[in-house]
Design a protein around this motif. Sequence first.
Motif, short mmCIF file in Angstrom:
data_model
loop_
_atom_site.label_atom_id
_atom_site.label_comp_id
_atom_site.label_asym_id
_atom_site.label_seq_id
_atom_site.Cartn_x
_atom_site.Cartn_y
_atom_site.Cartn_z
N VAL A 50 0.85 -1.19 0.00
CA VAL A 50 0.00 0.00 0.00
C VAL A 50 0.89 1.24 0.00
CG1 VAL A 50 -1.94 -1.12 1.12
CG2 VAL A 50 -0.20 -0.04 2.52
N THR A 51 0.44 2.25 -0.73
CA THR A 51 1.17 3.52 -0.84
C THR A 51 0.20 4.67 -0.64
OG1 THR A 51 0.85 3.60 -3.24
CG2 THR A 51 2.84 2.50 -2.43
N GLU A 52 0.72 5.87 -0.72
CA GLU A 52 -0.11 7.05 -0.47
C GLU A 52 -0.99 7.40 -1.67
OE1 GLU A 52 2.82 9.92 0.54
OE2 GLU A 52 2.87 9.35 2.67
N ASP A 53 -0.55 7.08 -2.89
CA ASP A 53 -1.25 7.60 -4.06
C ASP A 53 -1.54 6.58 -5.16
OD1 ASP A 53 1.34 7.22 -4.78
OD2 ASP A 53 1.70 9.24 -5.51
N LYS A 54 -1.30 5.28 -4.89
CA LYS A 54 -1.56 4.27 -5.91
C LYS A 54 -2.44 3.16 -5.32
CE LYS A 54 2.53 4.90 -8.80
NZ LYS A 54 3.04 6.12 -8.14
N ASP A 55 -3.09 2.40 -6.20
CA ASP A 55 -3.92 1.29 -5.75
C ASP A 55 -3.05 0.22 -5.09
OD1 ASP A 55 -6.18 2.51 -6.75
OD2 ASP A 55 -6.07 1.47 -8.69
N PRO A 56 -3.59 -0.48 -4.08
CA PRO A 56 -2.83 -1.59 -3.46
C PRO A 56 -2.45 -2.66 -4.48
CG PRO A 56 -4.73 -1.00 -2.13
CD PRO A 56 -4.90 -0.27 -3.42
N VAL A 57 -1.32 -3.30 -4.25
CA VAL A 57 -0.82 -4.35 -5.13
C VAL A 57 -0.73 -5.65 -4.34
CG1 VAL A 57 1.11 -5.13 -6.55
CG2 VAL A 57 0.49 -2.69 -6.51
N ALA A 58 -1.35 -6.71 -4.84
CA ALA A 58 -1.31 -8.01 -4.17
C ALA A 58 0.07 -8.63 -4.31
CB ALA A 58 -2.37 -8.94 -4.75
N LEU A 59 0.57 -9.19 -3.21
CA LEU A 59 1.89 -9.82 -3.19
C LEU A 59 1.78 -11.26 -2.71
CD1 LEU A 59 3.94 -6.92 -1.51
CD2 LEU A 59 3.76 -7.42 -3.95
N MET A 60 2.62 -12.12 -3.29
CA MET A 60 2.65 -13.54 -2.95
C MET A 60 4.07 -13.95 -2.61
SD MET A 60 0.20 -15.01 -6.00
CE MET A 60 0.32 -16.69 -5.37
N PRO A 61 4.26 -15.14 -2.04
CA PRO A 61 5.62 -15.61 -1.76
C PRO A 61 6.49 -15.57 -3.02
CG PRO A 61 4.06 -17.01 -0.64
CD PRO A 61 3.25 -16.09 -1.51
N GLY A 62 7.69 -15.03 -2.86
CA GLY A 62 8.59 -14.87 -3.99
C GLY A 62 8.57 -13.49 -4.59
N ASP A 63 7.55 -12.67 -4.27
CA ASP A 63 7.52 -11.30 -4.77
C ASP A 63 8.52 -10.44 -3.99
OD1 ASP A 63 5.64 -11.89 -6.64
OD2 ASP A 63 3.95 -11.06 -5.53
N VAL A 64 9.18 -9.54 -4.71
CA VAL A 64 10.17 -8.64 -4.12
C VAL A 64 9.73 -7.21 -4.39
CG1 VAL A 64 12.60 -7.98 -4.00
CG2 VAL A 64 11.96 -10.34 -4.60
N VAL A 65 9.71 -6.39 -3.35
CA VAL A 65 9.42 -4.96 -3.46
C VAL A 65 10.71 -4.20 -3.24
CG1 VAL A 65 8.10 -3.02 -2.56
CG2 VAL A 65 7.07 -5.30 -2.59
N SER A 76 0.41 -4.84 4.21
CA SER A 76 -0.78 -5.11 5.01
C SER A 76 -1.40 -6.45 4.63
CB SER A 76 -1.81 -3.99 4.80
OG SER A 76 -3.02 -4.28 5.46
N HIS A 77 -2.14 -7.06 5.56
CA HIS A 77 -2.81 -8.32 5.26
C HIS A 77 -4.00 -8.12 4.33
CE1 HIS A 77 -5.54 -6.74 8.27
NE2 HIS A 77 -6.41 -7.68 7.97
N ALA A 78 -4.48 -6.86 4.19
CA ALA A 78 -5.62 -6.57 3.33
C ALA A 78 -5.48 -5.15 2.79
CB ALA A 78 -6.93 -6.70 4.11
N PRO A 79 -6.13 -4.83 1.68
CA PRO A 79 -6.06 -3.46 1.17
C PRO A 79 -6.55 -2.46 2.22
CG PRO A 79 -7.05 -4.92 -0.45
CD PRO A 79 -6.95 -5.70 0.81
#
Length: 328
Positions: A50-65, A76-79
Amino acid sequence: MDLVSDVIRSVRVGRVGARLIRPSNSQGLRFPTFAGSGFHIIVEGTCWLVTEDKDPVALMPGDVVLTSSGAAHGLSHAPCAIDDLPPFPAASPAPPIPPTQGPSDFAFLCGTYQLAHGRTPQYLRALPDLIVVSTDHGRPGRPGQHAEMRSLIGLLRAEVSGSRMGTGAALPALIDLVLVHVLRQWHEQGDAGGWPRTDDPAIASALRAIHDNPRRQWTVDLLSDAAGMTRAVFTRRFATTVGQPPMSYLIGWRLGLGARLLRETDATLAAIAREVGYSTEFAFSGAFRREYGVSPTGFRRSPAAFRTGADTFREPAEGDGRAPRARA
């Protein structure tokens, strides 16, 4: 022109940190803006960026931010709204310990380069604030071609999950390698629109000249000759490609190299000044203080240790009113 290698060299002057984090009781965490760069690797469960100005992005195991220049964000566990998340608590350095078991929707590895002095390198500031890549190859349309990254994740998790000989050397090297592979994969995905165009052979020639011989008394005229352009055209194209004028880039590169030499060698200030193109240590010290806000001697003496540990974050007690704290 290998910009990724130059990026790694630039951020190494920061304080390196690595942790395994499990937000407890289905909470997430908010990470405020900081001076530096870092990444999160989802290793268990699912969550949302989650960010201040963009839609939430779903993440799964193996995803890197990847947070290229310390932008505010949350997991977060939810949007949700970013301000609804509890802030990441400041934690003092602690020896690595096994993760505490407890209820948690997700877990992630966190690696950072925190810059106590100076700014995030220009090349990282030219990237999007937050970049998401994936090493999960079980999803449709994602071929298995990044096994190296999955191996790095396993090694990094092992290092932060237990006390081992050589951790002080292994962790910084692993964090460097994770950043290299994230940037490589982002390039391979074709998303590198904001990255400086080093396929421009003229600008690459000028950058290579600066990097290979920082002690030379460069001028815009000499650099435009190296690029094979007129001064006006070179200055305009360099600023467009790199994001700053040629001489500003030259100064930043010299001082960044000086910072690395202060951290990694016992060379005298006079020797470092000559190595990076300053005629005297006084000229180098003045420029260094203007860029980093501290003298070269103070910078050399400041701590460069990394933080390690596996931390479980808990909610404050009912009515406590305090932010969650790190628990060793």
